[in-house]
Enzyme design. Structure first.
Site, PDB file in Angstrom:
ATOM      1  N   PRO A  17       9.468  34.122   1.524  1.00  0.00           N
ATOM      2  CA  PRO A  17      10.130  32.924   1.003  1.00  0.00           C
ATOM      3  C   PRO A  17       9.223  31.707   1.179  1.00  0.00           C
ATOM      4  O   PRO A  17       8.644  31.517   2.255  1.00  0.00           O
ATOM      5  CB  PRO A  17      11.373  32.803   1.891  1.00  0.00           C
ATOM      6  N   SER A  19       9.394  27.605   0.338  1.00  0.00           N
ATOM      7  CA  SER A  19      10.112  26.457  -0.176  1.00  0.00           C
ATOM      8  C   SER A  19       9.258  25.733  -1.230  1.00  0.00           C
ATOM      9  O   SER A  19       8.088  25.445  -0.988  1.00  0.00           O
ATOM     10  CB  SER A  19      10.403  25.533   1.007  1.00  0.00           C
ATOM     11  N   CYS A 103      12.010  28.209  10.614  1.00  0.00           N
ATOM     12  CA  CYS A 103      11.424  27.045   9.949  1.00  0.00           C
ATOM     13  C   CYS A 103      11.043  25.968  10.986  1.00  0.00           C
ATOM     14  O   CYS A 103      11.867  25.570  11.806  1.00  0.00           O
ATOM     15  CB  CYS A 103      12.411  26.470   8.930  1.00  0.00           C
ATOM     16  N   LYS A 142      14.703  36.083   9.725  1.00  0.00           N
ATOM     17  CA  LYS A 142      13.264  35.828   9.814  1.00  0.00           C
ATOM     18  C   LYS A 142      13.028  34.813  10.925  1.00  0.00           C
ATOM     19  O   LYS A 142      13.635  33.742  10.940  1.00  0.00           O
ATOM     20  CB  LYS A 142      12.736  35.308   8.481  1.00  0.00           C
TER      21      LYS A 142
HETATM   22  C1  LIG Z   1       4.765  26.036   1.423  1.00  0.00           C
HETATM   23  C2  LIG Z   1       5.452  27.038   2.280  1.00  0.00           C
HETATM   24  C3  LIG Z   1       6.827  27.125   2.244  1.00  0.00           C
HETATM   25  C4  LIG Z   1       7.499  28.054   3.066  1.00  0.00           C
HETATM   26  N1  LIG Z   1       8.855  28.141   2.988  1.00  0.00           N
HETATM   27  C5  LIG Z   1       9.505  29.079   3.737  1.00  0.00           C
HETATM   28  C6  LIG Z   1      10.907  29.254   3.608  1.00  0.00           C
HETATM   29  O1  LIG Z   1      11.589  28.588   2.816  1.00  0.00           O
HETATM   30  N2  LIG Z   1      11.489  30.192   4.408  1.00  0.00           N
HETATM   31  C7  LIG Z   1      10.768  30.969   5.291  1.00  0.00           C
HETATM   32  O2  LIG Z   1      11.354  31.803   5.982  1.00  0.00           O
HETATM   33  N3  LIG Z   1       9.440  30.851   5.391  1.00  0.00           N
HETATM   34  C8  LIG Z   1       8.794  29.927   4.644  1.00  0.00           C
HETATM   35  N4  LIG Z   1       7.433  29.839   4.720  1.00  0.00           N
HETATM   36  C9  LIG Z   1       6.690  30.771   5.585  1.00  0.00           C
HETATM   37  C10 LIG Z   1       6.156  31.957   4.768  1.00  0.00           C
HETATM   38  O3  LIG Z   1       7.212  32.734   4.218  1.00  0.00           O
HETATM   39  C11 LIG Z   1       5.260  32.870   5.626  1.00  0.00           C
HETATM   40  O4  LIG Z   1       6.026  33.483   6.635  1.00  0.00           O
HETATM   41  C12 LIG Z   1       4.136  32.086   6.281  1.00  0.00           C
HETATM   42  O5  LIG Z   1       3.534  31.174   5.398  1.00  0.00           O
HETATM   43  C13 LIG Z   1       3.059  33.019   6.866  1.00  0.00           C
HETATM   44  O6  LIG Z   1       2.233  33.543   5.900  1.00  0.00           O
HETATM   45  P1  LIG Z   1       0.736  32.946   5.592  1.00  0.00           P
HETATM   46  O7  LIG Z   1      -0.048  33.012   6.868  1.00  0.00           O
HETATM   47  O8  LIG Z   1       0.226  33.885   4.541  1.00  0.00           O
HETATM   48  O9  LIG Z   1       0.932  31.548   5.096  1.00  0.00           O
HETATM   49  C14 LIG Z   1       6.763  28.897   3.928  1.00  0.00           C
HETATM   50  C15 LIG Z   1       5.365  28.807   3.945  1.00  0.00           C
HETATM   51  C16 LIG Z   1       4.717  27.887   3.147  1.00  0.00           C
HETATM   52  C17 LIG Z   1       3.214  27.824   3.203  1.00  0.00           C
END
Ligand SMILES: Cc1cc2nc3c(=O)[nH]c(=O)nc-3n(C[C@H](O)[C@H](O)[C@H](O)COP(=O)(O)O)c2cc1C
Length: 213
Positions: A17, A19, A103, A142
């Site tokens: 997910p 945002s 979050c 999560k």
């Molecule tokens: C712009 C952005 C928005 C995110 N929004 C959410 C969200 O709404 N809900 C959530 O559980 N995680 C959210 N995350 C976390 C991601 O789902 C993911 O767990 C996290 O970015 C780790 O992965 P990465 O190292 O590839 O960025 C968000 C991450 C980013 C970068």
């Protein structure tokens, strides 16, 4: 094949997910790249309850495509369970509810939601129990490793939520303080899946299908 509650899932990659990004059209677009399950961006429980028309059209409403969970954030069991039961009536295409317990955004924390919930693992369990009772649908969570490297407590959160009936648990392998940067601490999750009675999803720095599987 594995399952989220009673939902059969083919494939191991879940679209995280995000945002502002994971709208219905983006989720549909990503499906052919090997995505088996998707989750909506975090959706306000208060928004669903008090402004369901606006929140509904932006977040809750989506068509059938592949298993998709509605991710809800909120501060407590009653609020999140009420939002889940309203959302369930608004959209029969919701496959499961994912509760945001990770979050790190200050605005979300100030309302006692997101990763603020990790301070009280028992409350995390109560939320899962309440959403399951209100909807009868699969519930996933999560979370993160903990508030900081000095206060790692994901295991307590997982134990409470799994005992409360969580069907799948996801861990973003960073702390709240680390937000989205730096190397995820996968070493802390080593062997965890073998100890859990439900599927474990891990998140952080997964850039390819090969990384994911
Ligand atoms: C712009 C952005 C928005 C995110 N929004 C959410 C969200 O709404 N809900 C959530 O559980 N995680 C959210 N995350 C976390 C991601 O789902 C993911 O767990 C996290 O970015 C780790 O992965 P990465 O190292 O590839 O960025 C968000 C991450 C980013 C970068």
């Amino acid at each position: 094949m594995w399952k989220i509650g009673d939902i059969p899932v083919e494939g191991k990659v879940i679209l995280g997910p995000m945002s502002g990004f994971t709208f219905a059209s983006y989720r549909d677009f990503m499906k052919p790249f090997g995505v088996a399950v998707s989750v909506t961006e975090l959706t306000s429980s208060a928004g669903v309850i008090h402004d369901s028309e606006r929140t509904g059209s932006m977040y809750v409403g989506f068509g059938p495509n592949y298993p998709t969970g509605l991710q809800l954030f909120g501060s407590g069991p009653e609020e999140i369970a009420e939002a889940a039961s309203i959302a369930m009536r608004m959209n029969p295409n919701i496959s499961f509810f994912d509760i945001n317990m990770g979050c790190p955004v200050p605005k979300v924390l100030r309302s006692g939601s997101g990763s603020a919930l990790m301070a009280d693992p028992g409350r995390c369990g109560e939320i899962v129990r309440a959403v399951r009772k209100a909807t009868g649908m699969p519930v996933t969570i999560k979370t993160r490793l903990g508030k900081s490297m000095e206060s790692i407590n994901f295991r307590e959160v997982l134990d409470e939520t799994v005992s409360a009936g969580a069907d799948v648990v996801a861990v973003h392998a960073r702390t709240v303080r680390e937000r989205y940067a730096g190397r995820p601490h996968y070493d802390l999750l080593e062997g965890l899946q073998k100890e859990l009675p439900v599927p474990l999803i891990v998140s952080g720095n997964i850039y390819s299908l090969e990384d994911a599987i």
